[in-house]
Design a protein around this motif. Structure first.
Motif, PDB file in Angstrom:
ATOM      1  N   ILE A   1       0.539  -1.590   0.009  1.00  0.00           N
ATOM      2  CA  ILE A   1       0.009  -0.077   0.366  1.00  0.00           C
ATOM      3  C   ILE A   1       0.675   1.248  -0.091  1.00  0.00           C
ATOM      4  O   ILE A   1      -0.354   2.614  -0.424  1.00  0.00           O
ATOM      5  N   VAL A   2       2.372   1.231   0.563  1.00  0.00           N
ATOM      6  CA  VAL A   2       2.652   2.150   0.386  1.00  0.00           C
ATOM      7  C   VAL A   2       3.872   1.815  -0.513  1.00  0.00           C
ATOM      8  O   VAL A   2       5.452   2.333   0.459  1.00  0.00           O
ATOM      9  N   PRO A   3       3.788   1.333  -1.335  1.00  0.00           N
ATOM     10  CA  PRO A   3       5.847   1.631  -2.140  1.00  0.00           C
ATOM     11  C   PRO A   3       6.064   2.300  -2.553  1.00  0.00           C
ATOM     12  O   PRO A   3       7.918   2.570  -2.803  1.00  0.00           O
ATOM     13  N   GLY A   4       5.636   4.042  -2.092  1.00  0.00           N
ATOM     14  CA  GLY A   4       6.520   4.456  -2.079  1.00  0.00           C
ATOM     15  C   GLY A   4       8.134   4.681  -2.321  1.00  0.00           C
ATOM     16  O   GLY A   4       8.907   5.265  -2.640  1.00  0.00           O
ATOM     17  N   ILE A   5       7.730   4.772  -0.987  1.00  0.00           N
ATOM     18  CA  ILE A   5       8.698   4.707   0.379  1.00  0.00           C
ATOM     19  C   ILE A   5       9.962   4.322  -0.134  1.00  0.00           C
ATOM     20  O   ILE A   5      10.886   3.849  -0.221  1.00  0.00           O
ATOM     21  N   LEU A   6       9.723   2.382  -0.397  1.00  0.00           N
ATOM     22  CA  LEU A   6      10.214   1.570  -0.883  1.00  0.00           C
ATOM     23  C   LEU A   6      11.299   2.031  -1.997  1.00  0.00           C
ATOM     24  O   LEU A   6      12.727   1.947  -2.107  1.00  0.00           O
ATOM     25  N   ILE A   7      10.793   2.708  -3.255  1.00  0.00           N
ATOM     26  CA  ILE A   7      11.139   3.226  -4.555  1.00  0.00           C
ATOM     27  C   ILE A   7      12.287   4.398  -4.543  1.00  0.00           C
ATOM     28  O   ILE A   7      13.021   3.864  -5.413  1.00  0.00           O
TER      29      ILE A   7
END
Lengths: 669, 318
Positions: free
Chosen positions: A486-492
């Motif tokens: 749900i919050v993949p932006g952080i990993l990217i």
């Protein structure tokens, strides 16, 4: 700083291994060793995360060991920091799981010393900065895992798996040895820094690429070098299977990235073509094999082959874009591949842990003899379902995000100027879609057979849920699957420095995007928001349920099942796993695997039971390994005569060898 | 104020698809009956069916688990959310960016995954056969659907549905061979995904060839109501998708006034009603297929879509 912590972790793992060998037989040993491993890998995880987020990198350290002239050295850059994160996260999860699961181990001395050694090897591979250290650590990792495959050595299939594994691992290491030999050149520059600086001629670069693909690809499970993987991974205890599938394949992928993206200087289009095509084929073949399996752990191992294929598709696309100076799409493809590496380590470890819990509770690895465990093992069922949904690439979980990004990279494919790539990329896109659909079918079958339906055997009827430590490890991984969905932006964003160093560009910054969406290229082109989708799903689902329960009815009655008016209480009337995949097997597998189905139906009146048998031929065995094995046998048989010569003939042979070598050296000069 | 207006517009679309879906199903059923020289049920019959089922007691088998009970709601929610994210009367609504075309297809896969598991939950032969065949159809239809997505996004340069619709209206797209081919493939995929003839027959029970109905055989009462509503929503979803991708004229783009919305709504409703009339004409013209002929039907869709992709690679002008 992180490099010293990393080395300290390796040393601590080795101490733990020695300690385990000393006290392994005692009762407290599993708690002691797994507790120590949890602490060490947590420290390793923290330092890798710190290195990746703060960018405190590029610190090199000379080792007091190594080759006489060049010595050994270690270094952490963004790429190795990311993979250290993957390895140590898997280490923490496996150690916590082992705290509960490892207590039931019958012969702890065969398992306990090797797991810390194995983790030490993997950590050192990632930090190595010269070929010697890399290869020693690589072999250390291979041998430790080989010992773990042989942990239950009394089963004949395990011995065979270990034998095939050691043969394949040695062949792979040989390929890597030659790779580094070519990269080092005649001057013997075995440090990675020296290799980075030399520009190889195209022929050498091509050879290096092919050898690295074979060496690292065989460890990762790339078709057709995957054959050892589904034999060896399931043979080990379940938390080690999780490490092998979820983590060691990633170390192999690291090796490939390190050599092909970092050390070789001349990427060419044909290289990327091979990687993309092999990745697509591996993905589809792996999941088709997985569909046909009955053994839970072997199914999971084949599914690892599929996911490695998906990662290699991403890597191949990144190579293709880099070869044509399209650095932003290259960064997108590379980020997608790395994100899938991380995601796969989450859900594959989770699924192997779940499989371990099921096998321990029921004593069955054959899914056709399970069923109905959702009632007996409610917690394991929940986390296993999350793992199954994540690996089937279903939104809003994490597997979908990385596959979605891979598709976005494929959609940039038409801009490539190379004709071969232009035709291959959409075909691989279709293969990937096929693999995703098969994966869903495969995991519906897996979950359905183990957890749903009615218990098929007494073993399944008396199963019990896993212990607290095992459940904690599984719930933790399930939470990670969920959060990174749900919050993949952080990993990217965390992956940005890796892409920056390897392809010279990065995916646009995600932390500033409104509502935590993922925008890989531009907002007008594509975007995805797992958080919004998840909240919408939960709100609409829960709201509907509440409205119906409140204003319509919540009356429920239990009764016997209906089955269209002909209920048959016999357990045999349930759908079995092989009947579940029969349509897909017929449609896709008949030609590919040369499947032979024979039905032996007795004539009316005969008393014997009818029989159904199914034969599946693996094309890799039939066309590659079978002939190769036969050739080795034939040559070995011929060479056997050399054992029975007279002393004069031996002396003649030695003398002839000397002459030939002298001629070769003379010609070389 | 503006944000409230936008939220209202998005909420309108959510309610619109839900409200319209049973009506569209009613139109297809009615029209199909007329084609077969029957009188057919009233247009509002699906509403009454769902209402009736919702108020009935749910009968569950003894071995049914929590998965069985929660699947109908998850299926309904995922289909509803997917349907509500497709532009109907206006592009660029508040949440239109939260899922692109690929994500919408994947959301439907989530619902299918849950339903296939629920089919195996009780442990009956019919449930298993339905789940097994549903997954076969999915594995044939998904690659074809992805090639359709690939083609459309190559033409429009984006996978965002709103942007595709705007490009199809304003961009100089014209008549394209590739779009014609993928329209064909898309219709095939839609027929398979919605369990219509010739892949599956939504009107039968007790047929050895049935797929979707076999999977949901054990369901009753409010759970069945949810599944029926989800099926109706899915049909509407595919109609909206077809309209949005290939015939988006009349949809409100840029102009966010009530009048533009109303015009867009009028166009949308008439277009999907027309599709609801066309579907039974196709259905009555052909017979149901055997299971092992599905690969020919869906393989045809795949080949057509693949042809479109390769044409586009040869030249962007196709």
């Amino acid at each position: 700083m992180p490099i010293r912590v990393g080395l300290a972790c390796v040393a601590a793992y080795l101490v733990a291994a020695v300690l385990a060998a000393a006290v392994g037989g005692r009762r407290v040993a599993p708690v002691l060793i797994y507790g120590a491993m949890t602490a060490v890998s947590a420290v390793g995880l923290g330092s890798a995360l710190f290195a990746l987020v703060t960018g405190d990198l590029k610190t090199q350290l000379a080792l007091p060991l190594g080759l006489p002239l060049s010595g050994g050295s270690v270094r952490i850059d963004a790429l190795s920091a990311f993979f250290l994160l993957v390895v140590n996260l898997g280490g923490v999860a496996a150690s916590v799981y082992g705290l509960g699961y490892g207590r039931h181990e019958r012969s702890p001395l065969r398992v306990l010393p090797y797991i810390p050694a194995y983790l030490a090897g993997m950590n050192l591979v990632l930090m190595a900065d010269d070929a010697f250290t890399f290869l020693v650590a690589w072999e250390f990792m291979s041998l430790a895992s080989w010992a773990l495959v042989l942990a239950d050595h009394r089963r004949e299939e395990n011995a065979r798996a270990a034998y095939i594994y050691i043969v394949m691992a040695s062949a792979g290491t040989l390929c890597l040895l030659l790779t580094f030999g070519l990269l080092a050149g005649p001057d013997g520059g075995y440090a990675f820094a020296a290799m980075r600086e030399t520009v190889e001629p195209p022929l050498i670069a091509g050879l290096v690429f092919l050898l690295a693909l074979a060496g690292a690809g065989s460890k990762a499970g790339l078709a057709p070098l995957h054959i050892w993987l589904p034999l060896a991974h399931p043979a080990a205890p379940s938390h080690v299977s999780a490490l092998m599938s979820g983590v060691m394949t990633k170390v192999a992928i690291y090796g490939f990235i390190r050599i092909v993206f970092d050390l070789v200087n001349a990427p060419a289009s044909w290289m990327s073509l091979i990687v993309v095509a092999l990745g697509g084929i591996t993905a589809v073949l792996g999941v088709l094999y997985a569909l046909l399996q009955q053994d839970i752990k072997r199914l999971l191992a084949y599914s690892t082959v599929e996911n490695v294929g998906i990662v290699f598709v991403g890597l191949g696309l990144a190579l293709a874009f880099r070869a044509h100076d399209m650095s932003v799409p290259a960064a997108l493809a590379l980020t997608a591949a790395l994100l899938h590496v991380l995601n796969h380590s989450f859900f594959k470890s989770l699924l192997f842990f779940g499989a371990g819990a099921v096998v321990h509770a029921s004593g069955e690895r054959d899914m056709e003899r399970l069923g109905g465990l959702i009632h007996r093992m409610p917690h394991t069922a929940v986390v296993f379902l999350i793992g199954c949904a994540a690996i089937s690439a279903l939104p809003p979980l994490n597997g979908f995000v990385s596959e979605w990004m891979t598709f976005q990279a494929i959609l940039v494919g038409p801009q490539l100027p190379h004709w071969g790539l232009k035709l291959i990329v959409p075909a691989v896109g279709a293969l990937l879609a096929l693999a995703t659909a098969f994966a869903a079918a495969c995991f519906v079958k897996l979950f359905g057979m183990i957890f749903l339906g009615r218990a098929r055997t007494p073993a399944a009827r008396t199963a019990h849920d896993a212990d607290g430590f095992s459940l904690a490890a599984m719930y933790g991984l399930a939470a990670l699957c969920f959060l990174s969905g749900i919050v993949p932006g952080i990993l990217i964003d965390v992956l940005a420095p890796v892409a920056q160093t390897l392809v010279g560009a990065r995916v646009p910054e995600q932390s500033g995007v409104a509502w935590l969406s993922v925008v890989p290229i531009a907002a007008s082109r594509s975007s995805y928001n797992g958080l919004v989708i998840f909240s919408f799903l939960i709100c609409s689902g829960v709201l509907t349920a509440m409205v119906i329960h409140r204003y319509a009815t919540r009356a429920t009655r239990r009764s016997a099942f209906w089955d269209c008016g002909y209920p048959d209480p016999s357990l045999a009337t349930q759908y079995s796993g092989s009947s579940f995949v029969m349509p897909i097997r017929r449609v896709f597998g008949t030609a590919l695997f040369d499947i032979r189905e024979t039905v032996d139906m007795p004539p009316p009146g005969a008393r014997r039971p009818a029989r159904f048998s199914l034969k599946i031929f693996d094309p890799a065995w039939r066309f590659a390994y079978g002939p190769a094995t036969r050739a080795v046998w034939t040559i070995a048989g011929k060479l056997n005569r050399l054992q029975f010569l007279t002393i004069r003939r031996y002396l003649t042979l030695v003398f002839a060898a000397l002459i030939v070598l002298l001629i070769v050296v003379a010609a070389w000069r | 104020m503006a944000i409230i207006y936008e939220l209202a517009a998005q909420g309108m679309q959510m309610i619109l698809v839900l409200a319209v879906a049973p009506f569209i199903l009613g139109v297809t059923r009615r029209f199909k009956a007329r084609l077969l020289r029957r009188i057919g049920p009233p247009l509002l019959q699906p509403y009454r069916d769902i209402w009736k089922l919702m108020h009935k007691e749910a009968v569950m088998a003894h071995g049914a688990s929590w998965l069985y009970r929660s699947t109908p709601y998850l299926l309904f929610a995922s289909t509803w959310v997917a349907a509500a994210l497709i532009p109907t009367y206006s592009t660029g609504l508040l949440f239109s960016w939260s899922a692109d075309l690929i994500a919408i297809v994947a959301l439907l896969a989530t619902g299918r995954f849950a339903l296939a598991l629920a089919g195996m939950d009780v442990g009956t032969a019919f449930g298993g056969i339905g789940s097994s065949r549903e997954m076969l159809i999915a594995s044939l239809a998904e690659p074809a659907m992805l090639l359709v997505v690939l083609t459309v996004s190559l033409v429009a340069g984006t996978t965002q549905l709103s942007a595709i619709a705007e490009h199809m209206i304003h961009g100089s797209v014209g008549l394209r061979v590739s779009l014609g081919l993928v329209l064909f493939a898309f219709v095939f995929v839609a027929i398979a995904e919605n369990a219509r003839i010739p892949i599956d027959n939504p009107a039968t029970h007790l047929e050895l060839t049935m797929v979707h109905e076999a999977m949901v055989l054990e369901y009753s009462g409010r759970h069945l109501a949810m599944i029926e509503a989800a099926a109706a929503l899915k049909l509407t979803l595919y109609f909206s998708l077809l309209v949005c991708l290939f015939f988006p004229f009349g949809i409100a783009t840029g102009d966010k006034s009530i009048v533009a919305f109303a015009i867009g709504l009028g166009f949308y409703l008439s277009k999907i009603t027309l599709l609801a009339v066309l579907l039974p004409i196709g259905e009555t013209a052909v017979a149901k297929m055997r299971v092992f002929r599905y690969p020919i039907f869906l393989g045809g869709a795949f080949a057509t879509a693949a042809l479109a992709v390769f044409l586009l690679f040869v030249s962007q002008g196709f």
